[in-house]
Design an enzyme around this catalytic site. Structure first.
Site, PDB file in Angstrom:
ATOM      1  N   LYS A   1       0.581  -0.996  -0.004  1.00 23.47           N
ATOM      2  CA  LYS A   1       0.125  -0.277  -0.007  1.00 23.47           C
ATOM      3  C   LYS A   1       0.979   1.422  -0.277  1.00 23.47           C
ATOM      4  O   LYS A   1       0.695   2.349  -0.702  1.00 23.47           O
ATOM      5  CB  LYS A   1      -0.998  -0.316   1.131  1.00 23.47           C
TER       6      LYS A   1
ATOM      7  N   ASP B   1      -7.097   1.710   1.899  1.00 29.23           N
ATOM      8  CA  ASP B   1      -6.825   2.172   3.082  1.00 29.23           C
ATOM      9  C   ASP B   1      -8.397   1.233   3.194  1.00 29.23           C
ATOM     10  O   ASP B   1      -9.353   0.950   2.632  1.00 29.23           O
ATOM     11  CB  ASP B   1      -6.461   3.575   2.801  1.00 29.23           C
TER      12      ASP B   1
END
Length: 221
Positions: A121, A139
Site C-alpha cells: 500500500k 486503505d
C-alpha cells in the site's frame, strides 16, 4: 442498475464532488511523501501532518535522517503510534536509499517494497502520488466503501484492490483512490454514518448493508 452503470455513477459523482483533489499527507518530494505514508499506518493523516514538520525540520532527506539515531526519530514520531517499528523503518530505509539508490526514492514497486517497513500500500501511494504511475492503494475507507457499494466481496484488501483495478479505468486510478478516501471521510464513515447524506451508497449500495443500517436505526431494534 448494471455493474457498469454503477461504476459510471460512482465516477461521475466523485468527479462532481471533488473536481480538484487535495493530497491528504503534506510533503515536498518523494522522500518526504514516503516517510509520511510510512508514518500514517494505523494513524490519522491529521496526526501525521502535525508530526512530520518536527521530523523534517531535523531531517528531510536520507543523508540527514541517518545522522539521527533510531531513538531520536522514535521520540519525535511517538504521537503517531507504532513508533518502535516506524523509527527503525525510517532509519533503515534511509540507509538503504543512500547505499543502493544514490539517496533517491526508487521508481518501482519492487524496489520500494524491498525497503524496511514499506508494504504494497505504501509503495502504491508513492508510485501514484510522487511519480504519477497508475496504482490503486486500498486503505480502510476504500475497502469499506467498495464493500458498501457491492463492488467487491470485501474478503481482504488484496481482493478489493484487484476488483477496483478491474472495474475502474486505469487512467482514473490515481485520482479515484483519493476521491474515494475523501468521500469515505465526509459522507460514508465507519462511525457516525448518515446514509441520507451518502448518495452513492443510498443509490447503488449492497442491500444487506442498507437493510442493516435501517435495522440499527430502528427504535424497535
Amino acid at each position: 442498475m448494471t455493474k457498469d452503470k454503477k461504476v459510471e455513477f460512482v465516477i461521475k459523482t466523485l468527479q462532481e464532488l471533488y473536481p480538484t483533489i487535495p493530497i491528504p499527507l503534506d510533503h515536498k518530494d518523494p522522500y518526504t511523501l514516503l516517510i509520511a505514508v510510512l508514518m500514517s499506518a494505523q494513524s490519522t493523516d491529521v496526526r501525521v501532518n502535525q508530526i512530520t514538520p518536527l521530523l523534517f525540520k531535523k531531517a528531510d532527506n536520507p543523508y540527514d535522517m541517518v545522522k539521527l539515531s533510531v531513538e531520536e526519530i522514535r521520540e519525535i514520531i511517538k504521537p503517531v503510534g507504532l513508533s518502535p517499528m516506524k523509527s527503525k523503518g525510517i532509519h533503515g530505509l534511509s540507509k538503504i536509499l543512500i547505499e543502493k539508490h544514490n539517496g533517491k526514492v526508487p521508481q518501482s514497486f519492487e524496489a520500494l517494497e524491498e525497503l524496511p517497513a514499506v508494504g504494497h500500500k505504501t509503495a502504491s501511494v508513492v508510485m501514484s502520488q510522487a511519480f504519477g504511475v497508475p496504482a490503486f492503494p486500498v486503505d480502510t475507507h476504500i475497502h469499506r466503501l467498495m464493500y458498501r457499494w457491492n463492488l467487491t466481496s470485501g474478503k481482504n484488501v488484496v481482493q478489493t484492490e484487484k476488483d477496483a483495478k478491474r472495474l475502474f479505468p486505469k487512467e482514473l486510478w490515481n485520482d479515484l483512490h483519493l476521491q474515494i478516501i475523501w468521500y469515505g471521510r465526509e459522507y460514508s464513515p465507519a462511525r457516525g454514518w448518515d446514509l441520507e447524506k451518502d448518495i452513492i451508497t443510498k443509490t447503488i449500495g449492497r442491500q444487506s448493508v442498507i437493510d442493516n443500517y435501517y435495522k440499527l436505526k430502528s427504535p424497535n431494534k
